[in-house]
Design an enzyme around this catalytic site. Structure first.
Site, PDB file in Angstrom:
ATOM      1  CB  SER A 184      -0.966   0.004   1.178  1.00  0.00           C
ATOM      2  OG  SER A 184      -2.003  -0.924   0.950  1.00  0.00           O
ATOM      3  CB  CYS A 185       4.439   2.064  -0.006  1.00  0.00           C
ATOM      4  SG  CYS A 185       4.988   1.690   1.663  1.00  0.00           S
TER       5      CYS A 185
END
Length: 408
Positions: free
Chosen positions: A69-70
């Protein structure tokens, strides 16, 4: 425990940060990297451990890994740039740019709702298989047609994977570029940063497979045991889409370890990067970095306005994250340097962010995915905060090489 060799550079004064990074290797079969920019300059660039436990290969300077999810943080930077360029307006309806999105009661859903997990589309109503998840048009059409799970804008719940297709399609509509190409042109190439989305299966880059740590395995097992038969666990479906991905997101040769998944455009979780590349991108959002500034101060101020916080629509244990225009903000759930920090963490322990007060770009990545009591990145951030607070200024120091450091 066998010694772990940590390689790279640390500027004088930042040794406590390196010590905190070294603690990430307390568990064997771990590979990780850490990069920190301060006022645009590299002050920490470290890597070490195991890239592939099966083959016994070590983590090198150029080892990439999935940052999960970065990737949403990168997409939020692109959205902020589109707003600054006048292509997008946070307050306008999504349907003004993506007309098909107006279906099923979503005509009034605003761009800010889409970015801040308020769109009511955190998971598909019907389970999605992997083949569908790998098809961009299939996923964006499904989401455009779907009736929201709650009234858009009235509450929030983490759009773990759907966020990427929603924001990615919106950006595609206003720029004419698919998200992988947009990320390359606007973020990676200007900085020479090793940050990619959609990696061809024959690409000549070293990508470390992610492995499931004991804490993550235990968490997903406990969640499965607590699930009520016949009831849809919406936060779980947000992560798996139902039938597309395992609860841990990876398995040997499967999930986000699969070459076909890495090659697909999955902007909610599919980014492939080095810590060095991520830190350069985040640094450039708050200070000129290698001649590049990605966001001006006004754009940052607008982007980190709090949009979502507090208890989500679907019950998950606190603490809960806070969200700006897609950016994850400092909170009890994810502690950054302070209130002027913004970024995004990722499944299993990845963390990448910027801090405008300290003019910092930060990235920690690892292939050993954990969940319960995972303090690896938090210890590093805490050490960095202490160093910056004590020194007041830590830029411009001459770098020192580190080799042969013993873990623990």
């Amino acid at each position: 425990m066998s010694p772990v060799t940590i390689e790279g550079i640390v500027a004088p004064g930042f040794e406590p940060v390196a010590d905190a990074f070294r603690a990430a290797f307390e568990v064997t079969d771990t590979g990780a990297a850490l990069a920190v920019r301060h006022r645009g300059a590299v002050v920490v660039d470290l890597w070490g451990g195991v890239a592939d436990p099966v083959r016994g290969t070590t983590w090198t300077r150029d080892t990439h890994t999935t940052v999960f999810s970065c990737t949403k943080g990168l997409m939020s930077i692109l959205a902020a740039r589109a707003v600054a360029a006048g292509l997008l307006d946070y307050e306008r309806p999504v349907a003004a740019y993506w007309p098909e999105f107006a279906q099923a009661g979503k005509a009034a859903t605003r761009v800010r709702d889409l970015l801040a997990h308020r769109a009511g589309l955190s998971a598909p109503r019907e389970a999605v298989d992997l083949a569908t998840a790998l098809e961009w048009d299939a996923m964006t059409r499904l989401l455009a047609e779907q009736e929201p799970l709650w009234e858009p804008g009235s509450g929030h719940a983490y759009h773990a994977l759907t966020h990427g297709w929603l924001v990615g399609e919106l950006l595609c509509r206003v720029t004419g570029l698919p998200p992988g190409e947009m990320l390359a042109r606007e973020l990676a190439e200007p900085l020479g940063a090793q940050v990619l989305l959609g990696v061809p299966q024959d690409a000549a880059i070293e990508i470390s497979d992610s492995i499931v740590g004991d804490g993550l395995a235990r968490l997903t097992r406990e969640q499965a045991e607590a699930r009520r038969p016949g009831a849809i666990d919406w936060p779980n479906r947000a992560m798996t889409l139902g039938d597309a991905f395992p609860p841990e997101l990876v398995a040997p040769g499967e999930g986000f370890n699969a070459p076909a998944v890495r090659a697909a455009l999955i902007p909610g979780a599919g980014g492939i990067a080095t810590a060095r590349g991520l830190a350069a991108v985040w640094s450039a959002t708050v200070v000129e970095t290698d001649g590049v500034r990605l966001l001006d101060d006004e754009t940052v101020t607008r982007g980190i306005e709090v949009v979502s916080q507090g208890e989500p629509v679907f019950a998950v244990p606190p603490p809960w994250s806070r969200w700006g225009m897609g950016f994850q903000l400092d909170s009890e759930a994810r502690r950054y340097l302070g209130p002027t920090s913004f970024g995004h963490d990722g499944a299993g322990g990845q963390v990448a962010f910027a801090d405008r007060a300290h003019e910092v770009g930060f990235a920690f990545v690892t292939n050993r995915m954990e969940a319960i009591d995972d303090h690896r990145a938090t210890r590093v951030v805490d050490a960095l905060r202490t160093v910056l607070t004590a020194s007041g200024s830590a830029g411009g120091a001459e770098s020192l090489a580190m080799r042969g450091s013993r873990s623990g």
